[in-house]
Each structure stands twice: as structure tokens, then as C-alpha cells.
Design a protein around this motif. Structure first.
Motif, PDB file in Angstrom:
ATOM      1  N   THR A 228     108.413 -11.906  23.320  1.00 42.49           N
ATOM      2  CA  THR A 228     109.542 -11.235  22.690  1.00 42.49           C
ATOM      3  C   THR A 228     110.108 -10.177  23.622  1.00 42.49           C
ATOM      4  N   ASP A 229     111.285  -9.727  23.294  1.00 40.06           N
ATOM      5  CA  ASP A 229     111.818  -8.561  24.003  1.00 40.06           C
ATOM      6  C   ASP A 229     111.532  -7.332  23.141  1.00 40.06           C
ATOM      7  N   SER A 230     111.770  -6.155  23.681  1.00 39.46           N
ATOM      8  CA  SER A 230     111.433  -4.917  22.976  1.00 39.46           C
ATOM      9  C   SER A 230     112.254  -4.744  21.696  1.00 39.46           C
ATOM     10  N   PHE A 231     113.481  -5.237  21.678  1.00 40.99           N
ATOM     11  CA  PHE A 231     114.323  -5.107  20.488  1.00 40.99           C
ATOM     12  C   PHE A 231     113.713  -5.861  19.301  1.00 40.99           C
ATOM     13  N   VAL A 232     113.358  -7.130  19.528  1.00 40.01           N
ATOM     14  CA  VAL A 232     112.766  -7.942  18.467  1.00 40.01           C
ATOM     15  C   VAL A 232     111.392  -7.394  18.089  1.00 40.01           C
ATOM     16  N   TRP A 233     110.604  -6.999  19.094  1.00 38.66           N
ATOM     17  CA  TRP A 233     109.285  -6.432  18.794  1.00 38.66           C
ATOM     18  C   TRP A 233     109.413  -5.216  17.875  1.00 38.66           C
ATOM     19  N   ASP A 234     110.329  -4.314  18.195  1.00 37.37           N
ATOM     20  CA  ASP A 234     110.503  -3.108  17.380  1.00 37.37           C
ATOM     21  C   ASP A 234     110.961  -3.446  15.966  1.00 37.37           C
ATOM     22  N   MET A 235     111.725  -4.525  15.831  1.00 42.04           N
ATOM     23  CA  MET A 235     112.239  -4.923  14.528  1.00 42.04           C
ATOM     24  C   MET A 235     111.148  -5.517  13.641  1.00 42.04           C
ATOM     25  N   LEU A 236     110.290  -6.381  14.197  1.00 42.29           N
ATOM     26  CA  LEU A 236     109.347  -7.077  13.330  1.00 42.29           C
ATOM     27  C   LEU A 236     107.975  -7.366  13.918  1.00 42.29           C
ATOM     28  N   GLY A 237     107.690  -6.903  15.089  1.00 46.33           N
ATOM     29  CA  GLY A 237     106.427  -7.216  15.747  1.00 46.33           C
ATOM     30  C   GLY A 237     105.181  -6.850  14.965  1.00 46.33           C
ATOM     31  N   ASN A 238     105.063  -5.598  14.541  1.00 48.87           N
ATOM     32  CA  ASN A 238     103.862  -5.166  13.826  1.00 48.87           C
ATOM     33  C   ASN A 238     103.689  -5.893  12.500  1.00 48.87           C
ATOM     34  N   ASP A 239     104.778  -6.098  11.777  1.00 50.68           N
ATOM     35  CA  ASP A 239     104.701  -6.815  10.508  1.00 50.68           C
ATOM     36  C   ASP A 239     104.268  -8.263  10.717  1.00 50.68           C
ATOM     37  N   TYR A 240     104.738  -8.881  11.783  1.00 53.51           N
ATOM     38  CA  TYR A 240     104.383 -10.276  12.023  1.00 53.51           C
ATOM     39  C   TYR A 240     102.921 -10.410  12.444  1.00 53.51           C
ATOM     40  N   VAL A 241     102.447  -9.497  13.259  1.00 56.16           N
ATOM     41  CA  VAL A 241     101.038  -9.517  13.647  1.00 56.16           C
ATOM     42  C   VAL A 241     100.153  -9.344  12.415  1.00 56.16           C
ATOM     43  N   LYS A 242     100.537  -8.458  11.513  1.00 60.81           N
ATOM     44  CA  LYS A 242      99.788  -8.269  10.273  1.00 60.81           C
ATOM     45  C   LYS A 242      99.772  -9.571   9.463  1.00 60.81           C
ATOM     46  N   TYR A 243     100.916 -10.219   9.357  1.00 60.09           N
ATOM     47  CA  TYR A 243     101.008 -11.491   8.645  1.00 60.09           C
ATOM     48  C   TYR A 243     100.086 -12.536   9.277  1.00 60.09           C
ATOM     49  N   LEU A 244     100.098 -12.637  10.606  1.00 59.08           N
ATOM     50  CA  LEU A 244      99.247 -13.604  11.287  1.00 59.08           C
ATOM     51  C   LEU A 244      97.767 -13.325  11.034  1.00 59.08           C
ATOM     52  N   LYS A 245      97.388 -12.056  11.077  1.00 56.79           N
ATOM     53  CA  LYS A 245      95.988 -11.700  10.805  1.00 56.79           C
ATOM     54  C   LYS A 245      95.593 -12.097   9.388  1.00 56.79           C
ATOM     55  N   GLU A 246      96.457 -11.831   8.431  1.00 56.64           N
ATOM     56  CA  GLU A 246      96.174 -12.194   7.042  1.00 56.64           C
ATOM     57  C   GLU A 246      96.067 -13.710   6.882  1.00 56.64           C
ATOM     58  N   ALA A 247      96.804 -14.463   7.695  1.00 61.37           N
ATOM     59  CA  ALA A 247      96.757 -15.922   7.656  1.00 61.37           C
ATOM     60  C   ALA A 247      95.615 -16.469   8.515  1.00 61.37           C
ATOM     61  N   ARG A 248      94.826 -15.578   9.097  1.00 61.32           N
ATOM     62  CA  ARG A 248      93.684 -15.943   9.938  1.00 61.32           C
ATOM     63  C   ARG A 248      94.111 -16.727  11.183  1.00 61.32           C
ATOM     64  N   ILE A 249      95.204 -16.256  11.774  1.00 60.35           N
ATOM     65  CA  ILE A 249      95.684 -16.802  13.040  1.00 60.35           C
ATOM     66  C   ILE A 249      95.513 -15.699  14.087  1.00 60.35           C
ATOM     67  N   GLY A 250      94.761 -15.995  15.126  1.00 57.16           N
ATOM     68  CA  GLY A 250      94.452 -14.989  16.130  1.00 57.16           C
ATOM     69  C   GLY A 250      95.591 -14.704  17.081  1.00 57.16           C
ATOM     70  N   CYS A 251      95.779 -13.432  17.379  1.00 58.16           N
ATOM     71  CA  CYS A 251      96.736 -13.025  18.407  1.00 58.16           C
ATOM     72  C   CYS A 251      96.311 -11.694  19.009  1.00 58.16           C
ATOM     73  N   CYS A 252      95.060 -11.352  18.864  1.00 61.43           N
ATOM     74  CA  CYS A 252      94.582 -10.060  19.336  1.00 61.43           C
ATOM     75  C   CYS A 252      93.438 -10.221  20.317  1.00 61.43           C
ATOM     76  N   LEU A 253      93.225  -9.224  21.141  1.00 63.02           N
ATOM     77  CA  LEU A 253      92.114  -9.183  22.070  1.00 63.02           C
ATOM     78  C   LEU A 253      91.524  -7.784  22.017  1.00 63.02           C
ATOM     79  N   GLY A 254      90.327  -7.662  21.549  1.00 67.83           N
ATOM     80  CA  GLY A 254      89.671  -6.360  21.484  1.00 67.83           C
ATOM     81  C   GLY A 254      90.406  -5.373  20.600  1.00 67.83           C
ATOM     82  N   GLY A 255      91.090  -5.854  19.574  1.00 69.42           N
ATOM     83  CA  GLY A 255      91.815  -4.979  18.667  1.00 69.42           C
ATOM     84  C   GLY A 255      93.157  -4.509  19.208  1.00 69.42           C
TER      85      GLY A 255
END
Length: 85
Positions: free
Chosen positions: A36-63
Motif C-alpha cells: 500500500t501507499d501511505s495514504f491508503v495505509w492511513d485510511m484503513l491499514g490498522n482496521d484491516y490488519v485487525k480484521y485479518l487477525k480476527e479472521a485468523r489470517i497472518g500478516c504479522c511478524l513478532g507483533g
């Protein structure tokens, strides 16, 4: 020089599709790398990562979520994103 692009044969678009994407992503695997670019990340990045975690889809490394800004150079994506293992 030969160039090759391979992608899944499915393209999904629509209102609120990101919050319904887990069902499609799970067909492909259990981990994702987000580009993503910084604009899209700022708009929805944290919310999407939270959604992925809740769906048990990995996208993290060491937290720490790793994100890369793509400027057309695939080496930069690899260096920025690294491995999600």
C-alpha cells in the motif's frame, strides 16, 4: 528480458469488500503481505490488519506489522516486507 506476471484468477470489487475478503484470502493460504501507499495505509491499514487477525489470517511478524511502499521496484517490496514467518 522476459517479464512474467502471475496472479490468482479471481478479482473482487465492491462496497465493503475488504471486510468480506477473508473468505477469498483463505482460498489462497493463511498469510498475506499487504502492499500500500501511505495514504491508503492511513485510511484503513490498522482496521484491516485487525480484521485479518480476527479472521485468523497472518500478516504479522513478532507483533510488528511490516508494510512496504511499492514504487515499481520488486526488490524494494522484498526488502520492506520481508517474510511473514
Amino acid at each position: 528480458m522476459e517479464k512474467l506476471f502471475i496472479s490468482p484468477s479471481k478479482y473482487v470489487q465492491g462496497e465493503h469488500v475488504l471486510q468480506q475478503s477473508a473468505e477469498y484470502l483463505k482460498e489462497l493460504g493463511t498469510k498475506v503481505q499487504l502492499l500500500t501507499d501511505s495514504f491508503v495505509w492511513d485510511m484503513l491499514g490498522n482496521d484491516y490488519v485487525k480484521y485479518l487477525k480476527e479472521a485468523r489470517i497472518g500478516c504479522c511478524l513478532g507483533g510488528v506489522f511490516r508494510r512496504g511502499i511499492f514504487r515499481g521496484d520488486t526488490r524494494a517490496v522484498t526488502e520492506a516486507g520481508g517474510s511473514t514467518d
